[in-house]
Scaffold this motif. Structure first.
Motif, PDB file in Angstrom:
ATOM      1  N   GLY A 173       0.797  -1.220   0.000  1.00 12.97           N
ATOM      2  CA  GLY A 173       0.000   0.000   0.000  1.00 12.97           C
ATOM      3  C   GLY A 173       0.827   1.266   0.000  1.00 12.97           C
ATOM      4  N   ASP A 174       0.586   2.100   1.009  1.00 15.86           N
ATOM      5  CA  ASP A 174       1.280   3.383   1.109  1.00 15.86           C
ATOM      6  C   ASP A 174       2.754   3.218   1.438  1.00 15.86           C
ATOM      7  N   GLU A 175       3.189   2.027   1.849  1.00 17.05           N
ATOM      8  CA  GLU A 175       4.592   1.813   2.179  1.00 17.05           C
ATOM      9  C   GLU A 175       5.491   1.828   0.936  1.00 17.05           C
ATOM     10  N   LEU A 176       4.893   1.677  -0.258  1.00 15.58           N
ATOM     11  CA  LEU A 176       5.694   1.607  -1.471  1.00 15.58           C
ATOM     12  C   LEU A 176       6.387   2.919  -1.803  1.00 15.58           C
ATOM     13  N   GLY A 177       5.842   4.042  -1.323  1.00 11.67           N
ATOM     14  CA  GLY A 177       6.469   5.332  -1.589  1.00 11.67           C
ATOM     15  C   GLY A 177       6.064   5.896  -2.937  1.00 11.67           C
ATOM     16  N   PRO A 178       6.598   7.053  -3.295  1.00 10.81           N
ATOM     17  CA  PRO A 178       6.195   7.700  -4.555  1.00 10.81           C
ATOM     18  C   PRO A 178       6.652   6.928  -5.792  1.00 10.81           C
ATOM     19  N   ASP A 179       7.845   6.317  -5.762  1.00  8.36           N
ATOM     20  CA  ASP A 179       8.307   5.589  -6.942  1.00  8.36           C
ATOM     21  C   ASP A 179       7.615   4.244  -7.107  1.00  8.36           C
ATOM     22  N   ARG A 180       7.075   3.672  -5.975  1.00  6.46           N
ATOM     23  CA  ARG A 180       6.302   2.426  -5.981  1.00  6.46           C
ATOM     24  C   ARG A 180       7.064   1.283  -6.673  1.00  6.46           C
ATOM     25  N   ASP A 181       8.380   1.240  -6.429  1.00  9.61           N
ATOM     26  CA  ASP A 181       9.172   0.154  -7.001  1.00  9.61           C
ATOM     27  C   ASP A 181       9.186  -1.079  -6.117  1.00  9.61           C
ATOM     28  N   GLY A 182       8.815  -0.932  -4.834  1.00 11.93           N
ATOM     29  CA  GLY A 182       8.752  -2.070  -3.926  1.00 11.93           C
ATOM     30  C   GLY A 182      10.090  -2.529  -3.407  1.00 11.93           C
ATOM     31  N   VAL A 205      11.131 -16.143  11.929  1.00 17.59           N
ATOM     32  CA  VAL A 205      11.235 -14.782  12.431  1.00 17.59           C
ATOM     33  C   VAL A 205      10.788 -13.872  11.290  1.00 17.59           C
ATOM     34  N   ASN A 206       9.626 -13.265  11.468  1.00 17.36           N
ATOM     35  CA  ASN A 206       9.058 -12.375  10.460  1.00 17.36           C
ATOM     36  C   ASN A 206       9.452 -10.940  10.782  1.00 17.36           C
ATOM     37  N   VAL A 207       9.968 -10.245   9.782  1.00 17.94           N
ATOM     38  CA  VAL A 207      10.413  -8.863   9.979  1.00 17.94           C
ATOM     39  C   VAL A 207       9.712  -7.968   8.969  1.00 17.94           C
ATOM     40  N   SER A 208       9.564  -6.718   9.361  1.00 18.65           N
ATOM     41  CA  SER A 208       8.920  -5.714   8.516  1.00 18.65           C
ATOM     42  C   SER A 208       9.975  -4.993   7.685  1.00 18.65           C
ATOM     43  N   PRO A 209       9.674  -4.663   6.417  1.00 19.13           N
ATOM     44  CA  PRO A 209      10.650  -3.978   5.572  1.00 19.13           C
ATOM     45  C   PRO A 209      10.666  -2.463   5.760  1.00 19.13           C
ATOM     46  N   ARG A 210       9.845  -1.936   6.631  1.00 16.46           N
ATOM     47  CA  ARG A 210       9.771  -0.485   6.804  1.00 16.46           C
ATOM     48  C   ARG A 210      10.993   0.015   7.583  1.00 16.46           C
ATOM     49  N   GLU A 211      11.531   1.151   7.147  1.00 22.08           N
ATOM     50  CA  GLU A 211      12.686   1.725   7.833  1.00 22.08           C
ATOM     51  C   GLU A 211      12.313   2.205   9.234  1.00 22.08           C
ATOM     52  N   GLU A 212      11.039   2.586   9.435  1.00 23.85           N
ATOM     53  CA  GLU A 212      10.608   3.032  10.756  1.00 23.85           C
ATOM     54  C   GLU A 212      10.685   1.906  11.785  1.00 23.85           C
ATOM     55  N   ASN A 213      10.648   0.643  11.316  1.00 23.03           N
ATOM     56  CA  ASN A 213      10.689  -0.515  12.217  1.00 23.03           C
ATOM     57  C   ASN A 213      12.094  -1.112  12.311  1.00 23.03           C
ATOM     58  N   PHE A 214      13.120  -0.330  11.971  1.00 20.78           N
ATOM     59  CA  PHE A 214      14.496  -0.836  11.948  1.00 20.78           C
ATOM     60  C   PHE A 214      14.909  -1.380  13.312  1.00 20.78           C
ATOM     61  N   GLN A 215      14.583  -0.657  14.369  1.00 19.54           N
ATOM     62  CA  GLN A 215      14.990  -1.072  15.709  1.00 19.54           C
ATOM     63  C   GLN A 215      14.286  -2.359  16.123  1.00 19.54           C
ATOM     64  N   GLU A 216      12.963  -2.465  15.835  1.00 20.13           N
ATOM     65  CA  GLU A 216      12.237  -3.698  16.154  1.00 20.13           C
ATOM     66  C   GLU A 216      12.772  -4.870  15.327  1.00 20.13           C
ATOM     67  N   THR A 217      13.174  -4.594  14.080  1.00 19.86           N
ATOM     68  CA  THR A 217      13.743  -5.644  13.235  1.00 19.86           C
ATOM     69  C   THR A 217      15.047  -6.163  13.826  1.00 19.86           C
ATOM     70  N   LEU A 218      15.894  -5.251  14.308  1.00 19.36           N
ATOM     71  CA  LEU A 218      17.150  -5.677  14.936  1.00 19.36           C
ATOM     72  C   LEU A 218      16.886  -6.529  16.169  1.00 19.36           C
ATOM     73  N   ASN A 219      15.901  -6.141  16.981  1.00 19.53           N
ATOM     74  CA  ASN A 219      15.574  -6.925  18.180  1.00 19.53           C
ATOM     75  C   ASN A 219      15.099  -8.326  17.798  1.00 19.53           C
ATOM     76  N   SER A 220      14.234  -8.426  16.784  1.00 19.91           N
ATOM     77  CA  SER A 220      13.726  -9.731  16.362  1.00 19.91           C
ATOM     78  C   SER A 220      14.843 -10.604  15.816  1.00 19.91           C
ATOM     79  N   LEU A 221      15.728 -10.036  14.992  1.00 20.38           N
ATOM     80  CA  LEU A 221      16.823 -10.814  14.424  1.00 20.38           C
ATOM     81  C   LEU A 221      17.827 -11.231  15.499  1.00 20.38           C
ATOM     82  N   ARG A 222      18.016 -10.381  16.510  1.00 22.41           N
ATOM     83  CA  ARG A 222      18.913 -10.751  17.611  1.00 22.41           C
ATOM     84  C   ARG A 222      18.358 -11.954  18.370  1.00 22.41           C
TER      85      ARG A 222
END
Length: 695
Positions: A352-361, A660-677
């Motif tokens: 959805g809106d996470e794709l950004g203006p270029d919508r390249d994914g 371990v499911n992680v989100s690709p959003r940059e805003e969730n970078f810290q939560e992603t690091l915690n999950s991967l740890r």
């Protein structure tokens, strides 16, 4: 609804207040003997009585006649019993005597008639005779006969008026009856018209529906015919190309025929040489006949060998069934070589809106550098406020490397993910405890991975439906080898450290986790609904019912966040009638609730309580895994309902896989690091060798 009394004819209404004139029931007075002279007669008691009676009658006449039956009579004069006594007093009639009928004024009579006819719309005809007016001479009080005559005249006029009113009343009643019949006829007509209107509306609706269906059918037929026309056009062009190719082949064939004609001429010349060779061939044929007789002897020997081979094949079939047990052992050895606890990392795509203006994914802060798809690399593009020394990944500048058994990129499909866990699902049929659970922050795609968004979409169904489908397929294949399986399913959730049965029919019981039997470590839940499974459709119905009953809510991190841990358990019991082998395995498929920080989730009230319980249970899960990795003497299974329920699927007697499911959003970078740890710690854990459960 009209009053039924109001619908009766006027002549039959029981109305005491009606102002219609009723015929008077006055009786004429009896014969009266006149006195010799009013001057010579004394006023007697009878004279006073007659005077009073006349006054009453005059009053009754001058007013309006009541509707009730008024009976007014003038008493008869009794016969004289003795000599009349003279009296010096003379009775003088007053000028305002009420006994004088002619003294009744016209206004009073008009008022009486108007009050009598107040209930009618049409006034009484003026042809009704009126009472004598004051032009005549007043009759004296003692002239009862004259007064009686006047009263009879008035009575006659009143009777004539009453007959006129009765005739009018009958005409009005006839008109009312006619109007009522017309009203009943019109009411029936209106009801029939309404019924016809309703039927017409239903027919119109049906015709509109049929018209829509016809339009849809027409559009479908038109598309079908258009497709057929396109196919015919394509076929025509293909045939034309084939025709051109055949024309070329025909020319080549003609050239070949010309060459063959030349060859025939050459072969004719060579026929003589062939004849000579034929003689030599005859000699060879005789030699071949001898060889055929030798071959017959050899064929008989081969048939005997074939019979011996059939007996050998039958022995091989018996050994093949025994090899199934060997295959199970080898399969288990392969799984142990891969590790009894494995970790897969899956990155969901941008939506959805996470794709950004270029919508390249593209996910710019994540890289997948290796060909074997076992490494994920995170690059810190912005400021991340966290203690970098606590991260378990390898840091190279602003990059962090994490290695797992398999890393699935955002473009990975559900089918590709299931191919990696299919062999682990097979171990459940072989008699081992298998646990597959999804871990990660809320909104990272755990429920999508485990269950999928739609059970009817074959491309997007999750691991639970695919695992069940593989189990049924394997059971059908194993039936040819003598195996029969019984399957028992249950589905529960742990919400705020409370167990809920997702398959119950609205009943609320107390559910407790207990160890089955004194010398057994099998975990059971009291009062939990257990369903015997015989088809895949039955499983899909159970999954749909459980999905509707599961606790979800909206948070700042996810619009439909799972607020509980769901556990689907399938108990498999197999029996081989040829080898008398019995095995029992359990497949646990767990969708954990989303981990999230309170600051990010913005939880309040009930959501805050849910978040605290979720984070506590996930923390206890990490403590159990760390205790298993450190081989501690005490494993804190009982610190939470989740670890207590899954203790047989996390210990040494199990095979465990964690997504371990992680989100690709940059805003969730810290939560992603915690999950991967956390996933890296689990991946480094060695829980020992799984043991097969058999009876």
């Amino acid at each position: 609804m009209e009053n039924q009394d109001a619908r009766k004819p006027l002549g039959t209404r029981n109305d005491l207040n009606s102002k219609l004139p009723m015929p008077s029931k006055l009786r004429p007075p009896g014969p009266v003997k006149r006195a010799m002279s009013p001057e010579l007669c004394r006023p007697t008691k009878r004279s006073r009585l007659d005077s009073n009676t006349s006054q009453q009658f005059s009053k009754s006449y001058s007013g309006s006649l009541p509707s009730s039956n008024l009976k007014t009579s003038v008493p008869e004069r009794p016969k004289p019993t003795g000599v009349a006594t003279r009296s010096t007093a003379v009775v003088r009639p007053t000028t305002k005597s009420a006994n004088s009928v002619p003294s009744t004024s016209k206004a009073a009579r008009s008022k009486s008639e108007s009050s009598s006819n107040a209930g009618f719309k049409k006034p009484v005809s003026s042809s009704v005779p009126k009472a004598p007016t004051g032009g005549s001479k007043k009759r004296p009080a003692w002239d009862l006969k004259g007064r009686l005559q006047d009263m009879e005249e008035v009575l006659a006029s009143r009777n004539q008026m009453s007959s006129t009113l009765h005739s009018q009343l009958e005409s009005y009643n006839q008109r009312i009856n006619m109007l009522e019949s017309q009203n009943n006829h019109l009411s029936g007509t209106v009801a029939q018209a309404e019924k016809q209107t309703t039927q017409a509306s239903a027919e119109i609706s049906d015709l509109q529906r049929r018209l829509r269906e016809a339009d849809d059918e027409f559009n479908t037929t038109r598309r079908k015919l258009q497709q057929e026309l396109d196919d015919i056009t394509f076929t025509k062009s293909t045939l034309e190309r084939q025709k051109e190719s055949l024309n070329g082949e025909l020319e080549a064939a003609q050239q070949q025929i010309n060459g063959l004609r030349t060859s025939v001429a050459q072969m004719t010349s060579a026929q003589a040489g062939i004849s000579a060779e034929l003689e030599a061939t005859k000699l060879c044929l005789e030699q071949a006949s001898k060889e055929c007789r030798m071959k017959d002897t050899e064929i008989a020997l081969l048939k005997k060998n074939l019979k011996d081979r059939d007996d050998t094949i039958e022995d091989y079939h018996c050994k093949f069934r025994e090899h199934e047990s060997v295959r199970r052992k080898l399969h288990n050895n392969i799984q142990e070589l891969k590790g009894n606890i494995r970790v897969f990392c899956r990155v969901r795509p941008l939506l959805g809106d996470e794709l950004g203006p270029d919508r390249d994914g593209d996910v710019h802060h994540m890289n997948f550098p290796d060909i074997d798809q076992k490494i994920i690399e995170l690059e810190k593009l912005g400021d991340v406020s966290m203690n970098e020394s606590t991260l378990a990944g390898h840091r190279r500048g602003n990059k962090y490397d994490f290695s797992f058994d398999r890393v699935f990129q955002p473009a990975s499909t559900q089918k590709e993910v299931f191919e990696e866990i299919s062999q682990l699902v097979q171990s459940a049929l072989d008699g081992y405890n298998v646990c597959i659970f999804a871990y990660g922050q809320t909104g990272s795609g755990k429920t999508f991975t485990m269950q999928g968004p739609d059970l009817n979409d074959e491309e997007k169904v999750g691991m639970i439906p695919r695992s069940v489908a593989q189990i049924f397929q394997s059971v059908r294949e194993l039936q040819t080898k003598g195996w029969q399986y019984d399957m028992e399913a249950s589905f529960l959730e742990i919400y705020n450290e409370t167990i809920r049965d997702l398959l119950s029919n609205g009943k609320e019981d107390k559910y407790e986790i207990k160890l089955h039997g004194p010398n057994s470590n099998e975990v059971t839940v009291t009062n939990l609904t257990l369903v015997n499974i015989s088809s895949e459709d039955q499983i899909n119905n159970l999954l749909a019912r459980a999905s509707d009953n599961r606790a979800v809510a909206e948070t700042k991190c996810n619009e439909h966040s799972s607020r509980s841990h769901s556990v689907f358990r399938l108990k498999l019991t197999g029996n081989n009638k040829h080898t008398n082998e019995i095995c029992q395995g359990t497949l646990n498929l767990v969708d954990l609730a989303g981990s999230e920080r309170l600051k990010e989730s913005g939880s309040e009230g009930q959501r805050l309580k849910e978040t605290l319980c979720i984070n506590k249970s996930l923390s206890n899960l990490g403590n159990v895994i760390m205790a298993l990795a450190n081989k501690d003497s005490h494993i804190p299974y009982r610190n939470s309902k989740l670890t207590y329920l899954l203790q047989n699927s996390l210990g040494g007697n199990s095979k465990t896989l964690m997504f371990v499911n992680v989100s690709p959003r940059e805003e969730n970078f810290q939560e992603t690091l915690n999950s991967l740890r956390f996933a890296t710690k689990v991946n480094n854990c060695n829980i020992g060798t799984a043991q097969k459960k058999s009876k």
